[in-house]
Enzyme design. Structure first.
Site, PDB file in Angstrom:
ATOM      1  N   SER A 222       0.881  -1.239  -0.058  1.00  0.00           N
ATOM      2  CA  SER A 222      -0.025  -0.019   0.085  1.00  0.00           C
ATOM      3  C   SER A 222       0.876   1.320  -0.171  1.00  0.00           C
ATOM      4  O   SER A 222       1.861   1.347   0.691  1.00  0.00           O
ATOM      5  CB  SER A 222      -1.102  -0.035   1.281  1.00  0.00           C
ATOM      6  OG  SER A 222      -0.110  -0.102   2.367  1.00  0.00           O
TER       7      SER A 222
ATOM      8  N   SER B  81       6.479  -0.674  10.434  1.00  0.00           N
ATOM      9  CA  SER B  81       5.544  -0.247   9.645  1.00  0.00           C
ATOM     10  C   SER B  81       5.709   1.104   9.035  1.00  0.00           C
ATOM     11  O   SER B  81       6.357   1.898   9.530  1.00  0.00           O
ATOM     12  CB  SER B  81       4.177  -0.116  10.592  1.00  0.00           C
ATOM     13  OG  SER B  81       3.157   0.497   9.956  1.00  0.00           O
ATOM     14  N   LYS B  82       5.125   1.121   7.871  1.00  0.00           N
ATOM     15  CA  LYS B  82       5.146   2.598   7.161  1.00  0.00           C
ATOM     16  C   LYS B  82       4.460   3.593   8.102  1.00  0.00           C
ATOM     17  O   LYS B  82       4.840   4.699   8.000  1.00  0.00           O
ATOM     18  CB  LYS B  82       4.429   2.519   5.876  1.00  0.00           C
ATOM     19  CG  LYS B  82       5.449   1.398   4.881  1.00  0.00           C
ATOM     20  CD  LYS B  82       4.919   1.724   3.360  1.00  0.00           C
ATOM     21  CE  LYS B  82       3.520   1.053   3.156  1.00  0.00           C
ATOM     22  NZ  LYS B  82       3.657  -0.216   3.302  1.00  0.00           N
ATOM     23  N   SER B  83       3.336   2.998   8.574  1.00  0.00           N
ATOM     24  CA  SER B  83       2.503   4.145   9.332  1.00  0.00           C
ATOM     25  C   SER B  83       3.339   4.666  10.646  1.00  0.00           C
ATOM     26  O   SER B  83       2.777   5.512  11.249  1.00  0.00           O
ATOM     27  CB  SER B  83       1.173   3.513   9.728  1.00  0.00           C
ATOM     28  OG  SER B  83       1.496   2.217  10.525  1.00  0.00           O
TER      29      SER B  83
ATOM     30  N   ARG C 239       6.090   5.245  10.754  1.00  0.00           N
ATOM     31  CA  ARG C 239       7.330   5.934  10.304  1.00  0.00           C
ATOM     32  C   ARG C 239       8.755   5.255  10.646  1.00  0.00           C
ATOM     33  O   ARG C 239       9.706   5.958  10.742  1.00  0.00           O
ATOM     34  CB  ARG C 239       7.183   7.264  10.795  1.00  0.00           C
ATOM     35  CG  ARG C 239       6.070   8.215  10.167  1.00  0.00           C
ATOM     36  CD  ARG C 239       5.981   9.756  10.555  1.00  0.00           C
ATOM     37  NE  ARG C 239       4.802  10.206  10.285  1.00  0.00           N
ATOM     38  CZ  ARG C 239       4.408  10.918   8.936  1.00  0.00           C
ATOM     39  NH1 ARG C 239       5.362  10.602   8.150  1.00  0.00           N
ATOM     40  NH2 ARG C 239       3.226  11.262   8.922  1.00  0.00           N
TER      41      ARG C 239
END
Length: 293
Positions: A10, A228-230, A232
Protein backbone atom coordinates in the site's frame (compact mmCIF):
# COMPACT_ATOMS: atom_id res chain seq x y z
CA UNK A 1 -1.42 -24.08 -13.51
CA UNK A 2 2.02 -22.46 -13.37
CA UNK A 3 2.97 -20.76 -10.11
CA UNK A 4 2.01 -17.09 -9.87
CA UNK A 5 2.90 -15.10 -6.76
CA UNK A 6 2.52 -11.43 -5.89
CA UNK A 7 3.58 -8.59 -3.61
CA UNK A 8 0.93 -5.96 -2.90
CA UNK A 9 2.19 -2.90 -1.01
CA UNK A 10 0.00 0.00 0.00
CA UNK A 11 1.43 3.45 -0.89
CA UNK A 12 1.48 4.84 2.64
CA UNK A 13 5.23 5.42 2.99
CA UNK A 14 8.66 4.18 1.96
CA UNK A 15 9.67 0.55 1.54
CA UNK A 16 11.06 -0.63 4.90
CA UNK A 17 12.63 -3.81 6.25
CA UNK A 18 9.33 -5.53 7.00
CA UNK A 19 8.09 -4.85 3.47
CA UNK A 20 11.38 -6.10 2.04
CA UNK A 21 11.00 -9.42 3.88
CA UNK A 22 7.49 -9.87 2.47
CA UNK A 23 8.52 -8.87 -1.05
CA UNK A 24 11.65 -11.02 -1.03
CA UNK A 25 9.82 -14.00 0.48
CA UNK A 26 7.14 -13.92 -2.20
CA UNK A 27 9.75 -13.35 -4.95
CA UNK A 28 11.84 -16.32 -3.77
CA UNK A 29 8.83 -18.64 -3.62
CA UNK A 30 7.92 -17.68 -7.19
CA UNK A 31 11.46 -18.04 -8.52
CA UNK A 32 12.04 -21.33 -6.69
CA UNK A 33 8.85 -22.71 -8.27
CA UNK A 34 9.88 -21.49 -11.72
CA UNK A 35 6.85 -19.20 -11.77
CA UNK A 36 6.02 -15.55 -12.24
CA UNK A 37 6.11 -12.75 -9.69
CA UNK A 38 3.64 -9.87 -9.85
CA UNK A 39 3.39 -6.51 -8.10
CA UNK A 40 0.07 -4.85 -7.28
CA UNK A 41 -0.27 -1.41 -5.69
CA UNK A 42 -3.11 -1.44 -3.14
CA UNK A 43 -4.03 2.22 -3.54
CA UNK A 44 -7.65 2.05 -2.39
CA UNK A 45 -7.48 4.38 0.61
CA UNK A 46 -6.68 7.93 -0.58
CA UNK A 47 -6.78 9.51 2.91
CA UNK A 48 -3.88 7.26 4.00
CA UNK A 49 -1.79 7.52 0.85
CA UNK A 50 1.48 9.45 0.81
CA UNK A 51 2.11 11.37 -2.43
CA UNK A 52 4.92 9.75 -4.40
CA UNK A 53 4.94 6.63 -2.23
CA UNK A 54 3.89 4.18 -4.95
CA UNK A 55 6.63 5.38 -7.29
CA UNK A 56 9.21 5.27 -4.50
CA UNK A 57 8.27 1.72 -3.47
CA UNK A 58 8.49 0.45 -7.05
CA UNK A 59 11.87 2.11 -7.52
CA UNK A 60 13.16 0.62 -4.26
CA UNK A 61 12.03 -2.86 -5.33
CA UNK A 62 13.94 -2.53 -8.58
CA UNK A 63 17.04 -1.28 -6.75
CA UNK A 64 16.87 -4.39 -4.57
CA UNK A 65 16.68 -6.58 -7.69
CA UNK A 66 12.98 -7.40 -7.40
CA UNK A 67 11.49 -6.78 -10.83
CA UNK A 68 7.91 -7.77 -11.61
CA UNK A 69 7.33 -10.10 -14.54
CA UNK A 70 4.21 -8.26 -15.71
CA UNK A 71 2.97 -4.64 -15.65
CA UNK A 72 2.07 -3.34 -12.19
CA UNK A 73 -1.66 -3.46 -11.38
CA UNK A 74 -3.16 -0.47 -9.55
CA UNK A 75 -6.29 -1.12 -7.52
CA UNK A 76 -7.43 2.46 -8.02
CA UNK A 77 -8.12 1.46 -11.64
CA UNK A 78 -10.25 -1.56 -10.74
CA UNK A 79 -13.50 0.09 -9.61
CA UNK A 80 -15.63 -1.71 -12.20
CA UNK A 81 -14.43 -5.14 -11.04
CA UNK A 82 -15.11 -4.42 -7.38
CA UNK A 83 -18.54 -3.02 -8.16
CA UNK A 84 -19.42 -6.16 -10.13
CA UNK A 85 -18.36 -8.39 -7.22
CA UNK A 86 -20.35 -6.25 -4.78
CA UNK A 87 -23.43 -6.34 -7.01
CA UNK A 88 -23.28 -10.12 -7.09
CA UNK A 89 -22.98 -10.36 -3.30
CA UNK A 90 -25.88 -7.96 -2.91
CA UNK A 91 -28.08 -9.82 -5.42
CA UNK A 92 -27.39 -13.06 -3.56
CA UNK A 93 -28.33 -11.51 -0.20
CA UNK A 94 -24.87 -11.73 1.32
CA UNK A 95 -24.49 -8.03 2.23
CA UNK A 96 -26.53 -5.47 4.13
CA UNK A 97 -26.43 -1.72 4.74
CA UNK A 98 -25.19 -0.71 8.19
CA UNK A 99 -25.18 2.64 10.01
CA UNK A 100 -23.56 1.33 13.21
CA UNK A 101 -20.75 3.43 14.66
CA UNK A 102 -17.89 2.19 16.80
CA UNK A 103 -19.76 3.45 19.85
CA UNK A 104 -22.82 1.45 18.81
CA UNK A 105 -20.72 -1.71 18.63
CA UNK A 106 -18.64 -1.11 21.77
CA UNK A 107 -21.07 -3.07 24.03
CA UNK A 108 -20.69 -6.00 21.63
CA UNK A 109 -16.91 -6.11 21.76
CA UNK A 110 -16.63 -3.93 18.68
CA UNK A 111 -18.00 -6.68 16.45
CA UNK A 112 -21.22 -6.94 14.48
CA UNK A 113 -22.71 -10.45 14.52
CA UNK A 114 -26.43 -10.02 13.79
CA UNK A 115 -26.47 -10.19 10.00
CA UNK A 116 -28.48 -6.98 10.03
CA UNK A 117 -27.94 -3.42 11.18
CA UNK A 118 -28.81 -2.79 14.83
CA UNK A 119 -28.97 0.99 14.30
CA UNK A 120 -31.98 2.70 12.66
CA UNK A 121 -31.20 4.11 9.17
CA UNK A 122 -29.80 7.62 9.28
CA UNK A 123 -30.61 10.29 6.71
CA UNK A 124 -27.55 12.43 7.42
CA UNK A 125 -24.92 9.93 6.29
CA UNK A 126 -24.62 6.96 3.91
CA UNK A 127 -24.25 3.43 5.28
CA UNK A 128 -21.36 1.06 5.16
CA UNK A 129 -22.02 -2.35 3.64
CA UNK A 130 -21.25 -5.49 5.61
CA UNK A 131 -20.90 -9.11 4.63
CA UNK A 132 -23.23 -11.48 6.48
CA UNK A 133 -20.77 -13.83 8.11
CA UNK A 134 -22.10 -17.33 8.86
CA UNK A 135 -21.76 -19.19 12.13
CA UNK A 136 -18.99 -21.34 10.74
CA UNK A 137 -15.47 -22.38 11.60
CA UNK A 138 -13.17 -21.85 8.63
CA UNK A 139 -10.13 -24.12 8.36
CA UNK A 140 -7.18 -23.93 6.03
CA UNK A 141 -3.61 -25.22 5.86
CA UNK A 142 -0.91 -22.56 5.79
CA UNK A 143 2.21 -23.80 4.01
CA UNK A 144 4.45 -22.52 6.81
CA UNK A 145 2.27 -22.00 9.88
CA UNK A 146 0.39 -25.29 9.48
CA UNK A 147 -3.31 -25.90 10.28
CA UNK A 148 -5.28 -22.71 10.99
CA UNK A 149 -8.88 -22.22 12.06
CA UNK A 150 -11.17 -19.32 12.84
CA UNK A 151 -14.74 -19.16 14.16
CA UNK A 152 -15.92 -16.50 11.74
CA UNK A 153 -18.95 -15.09 13.51
CA UNK A 154 -17.42 -15.20 16.99
CA UNK A 155 -13.95 -13.89 16.11
CA UNK A 156 -14.62 -11.64 13.13
CA UNK A 157 -18.31 -10.80 12.87
CA UNK A 158 -19.99 -9.16 9.90
CA UNK A 159 -17.17 -7.70 7.83
CA UNK A 160 -17.30 -4.25 6.22
CA UNK A 161 -16.67 -4.66 2.49
CA UNK A 162 -17.59 -1.11 1.44
CA UNK A 163 -17.05 1.80 3.79
CA UNK A 164 -19.46 4.67 4.25
CA UNK A 165 -17.03 6.89 2.30
CA UNK A 166 -17.37 4.50 -0.69
CA UNK A 167 -13.87 3.02 -0.28
CA UNK A 168 -13.75 -0.71 -0.98
CA UNK A 169 -12.41 -2.95 1.74
CA UNK A 170 -9.03 -4.60 1.47
CA UNK A 171 -10.66 -8.03 1.67
CA UNK A 172 -12.99 -7.65 -1.29
CA UNK A 173 -10.40 -5.97 -3.52
CA UNK A 174 -7.74 -8.52 -2.56
CA UNK A 175 -9.75 -11.62 -3.52
CA UNK A 176 -11.07 -10.04 -6.74
CA UNK A 177 -7.58 -9.04 -7.85
CA UNK A 178 -5.86 -12.27 -6.80
CA UNK A 179 -8.34 -14.12 -9.01
CA UNK A 180 -7.95 -11.63 -11.85
CA UNK A 181 -4.17 -11.97 -11.78
CA UNK A 182 -4.30 -15.75 -11.51
CA UNK A 183 -2.37 -15.82 -8.22
CA UNK A 184 -1.77 -19.41 -7.15
CA UNK A 185 -0.07 -18.68 -3.80
CA UNK A 186 -0.25 -15.68 -1.49
CA UNK A 187 2.98 -15.12 0.47
CA UNK A 188 2.68 -12.32 3.04
CA UNK A 189 3.31 -11.45 6.69
CA UNK A 190 1.69 -13.14 9.68
CA UNK A 191 -0.11 -9.91 10.53
CA UNK A 192 -2.55 -10.90 7.78
CA UNK A 193 -2.97 -14.52 8.87
CA UNK A 194 -6.31 -13.86 10.55
CA UNK A 195 -7.59 -12.10 7.40
CA UNK A 196 -7.30 -15.29 5.37
CA UNK A 197 -10.49 -17.08 6.57
CA UNK A 198 -12.77 -14.17 5.65
CA UNK A 199 -11.02 -13.90 2.29
CA UNK A 200 -11.59 -17.61 1.67
CA UNK A 201 -15.27 -17.06 2.52
CA UNK A 202 -15.47 -14.27 -0.07
CA UNK A 203 -13.79 -16.49 -2.64
CA UNK A 204 -16.42 -19.16 -2.05
CA UNK A 205 -19.33 -16.71 -2.27
CA UNK A 206 -17.96 -15.22 -5.52
CA UNK A 207 -16.97 -18.59 -7.05
CA UNK A 208 -13.33 -17.52 -7.16
CA UNK A 209 -10.38 -19.91 -6.84
CA UNK A 210 -8.64 -20.15 -3.48
CA UNK A 211 -4.85 -19.92 -3.71
CA UNK A 212 -2.51 -21.56 -1.24
CA UNK A 213 -1.15 -19.39 1.57
CA UNK A 214 2.20 -18.95 3.27
CA UNK A 215 2.45 -16.42 6.10
CA UNK A 216 5.94 -15.20 6.94
CA UNK A 217 7.23 -14.18 10.38
CA UNK A 218 7.22 -10.45 11.04
CA UNK A 219 10.27 -8.24 11.31
CA UNK A 220 10.03 -6.23 14.53
CA UNK A 221 11.64 -3.18 16.02
CA UNK A 222 13.88 -3.61 19.06
CA UNK A 223 10.95 -2.65 21.32
CA UNK A 224 8.85 -5.48 19.90
CA UNK A 225 6.65 -3.31 17.70
CA UNK A 226 5.93 -4.26 14.10
CA UNK A 227 7.96 -2.46 11.46
CA UNK A 228 5.48 -0.28 9.62
CA UNK A 229 5.21 2.60 7.18
CA UNK A 230 2.48 4.05 9.37
CA UNK A 231 4.81 4.26 12.39
CA UNK A 232 7.40 5.99 10.18
CA UNK A 233 10.15 3.40 10.56
CA UNK A 234 13.16 4.49 8.54
CA UNK A 235 13.22 3.34 4.92
CA UNK A 236 15.90 1.06 3.57
CA UNK A 237 19.22 2.44 2.36
CA UNK A 238 18.52 2.40 -1.36
CA UNK A 239 22.06 3.52 -2.19
CA UNK A 240 23.46 0.33 -0.63
CA UNK A 241 20.86 -2.46 -0.82
CA UNK A 242 23.20 -5.40 -0.10
CA UNK A 243 23.24 -5.27 3.75
CA UNK A 244 19.45 -5.23 4.02
CA UNK A 245 19.09 -7.93 1.36
CA UNK A 246 21.54 -10.20 3.18
CA UNK A 247 19.75 -9.68 6.47
CA UNK A 248 16.36 -10.35 4.86
CA UNK A 249 17.71 -13.58 3.37
CA UNK A 250 18.96 -14.67 6.80
CA UNK A 251 15.57 -13.81 8.22
CA UNK A 252 14.03 -16.13 5.60
CA UNK A 253 16.24 -19.06 6.53
CA UNK A 254 19.32 -18.65 4.30
CA UNK A 255 22.13 -18.72 6.85
CA UNK A 256 25.01 -17.69 4.58
CA UNK A 257 23.87 -15.52 1.67
CA UNK A 258 26.37 -15.59 -1.21
CA UNK A 259 27.22 -12.89 -3.72
CA UNK A 260 28.84 -9.46 -3.84
CA UNK A 261 26.27 -7.81 -6.07
CA UNK A 262 22.48 -7.64 -5.99
CA UNK A 263 22.12 -9.91 -9.03
CA UNK A 264 24.63 -12.48 -7.74
CA UNK A 265 23.12 -12.47 -4.27
CA UNK A 266 19.62 -13.13 -5.60
CA UNK A 267 20.83 -15.70 -8.13
CA UNK A 268 22.42 -17.81 -5.39
CA UNK A 269 19.50 -17.18 -3.04
CA UNK A 270 17.09 -18.93 -5.40
CA UNK A 271 19.27 -22.07 -5.22
CA UNK A 272 19.74 -21.83 -1.44
CA UNK A 273 16.13 -21.02 -0.55
CA UNK A 274 13.83 -23.62 0.99
CA UNK A 275 10.41 -22.39 2.24
CA UNK A 276 10.46 -25.08 4.91
CA UNK A 277 13.54 -23.50 6.48
CA UNK A 278 11.79 -20.18 7.06
CA UNK A 279 11.36 -19.81 10.84
CA UNK A 280 7.73 -20.43 11.82
CA UNK A 281 7.85 -17.93 14.68
CA UNK A 282 5.46 -15.05 14.30
CA UNK A 283 8.06 -12.36 14.89
CA UNK A 284 11.75 -11.66 15.19
CA UNK A 285 13.87 -8.54 15.81
CA UNK A 286 15.44 -6.68 12.89
CA UNK A 287 18.97 -5.33 13.59
CA UNK A 288 19.13 -1.55 13.68
CA UNK A 289 22.16 -1.65 11.39
CA UNK A 290 19.96 -2.64 8.45
CA UNK A 291 17.60 0.23 7.91
CA UNK A 292 15.65 0.78 11.14
CA UNK A 293 16.24 3.48 13.73
Amino acid sequence: MHYRGRFAPSPTGELHAGSLVAALGSWLCARRAGGRWLVRVDDLDPPREVPGSARSILEALREHGLDADEPVLYQSQRETAYQAAFDRLRADGHVFACWCSRNDLAPHGGLHRDGRCITPPLDDRPPAWRLRVPDRTMRFEDRLQGPCRQALREEVGDVVIRRADDCWSYHLACVVDDAFQGVTEVVRGCDLLDSTPRQILLQELLDLPTPSYLHLPLALRADGGKLSKSTRDLPLDRADPLPALRQALRFLGIERPRGDSVSALLHHAVDDFDPQRIPRRYSAPWPTAYGVA
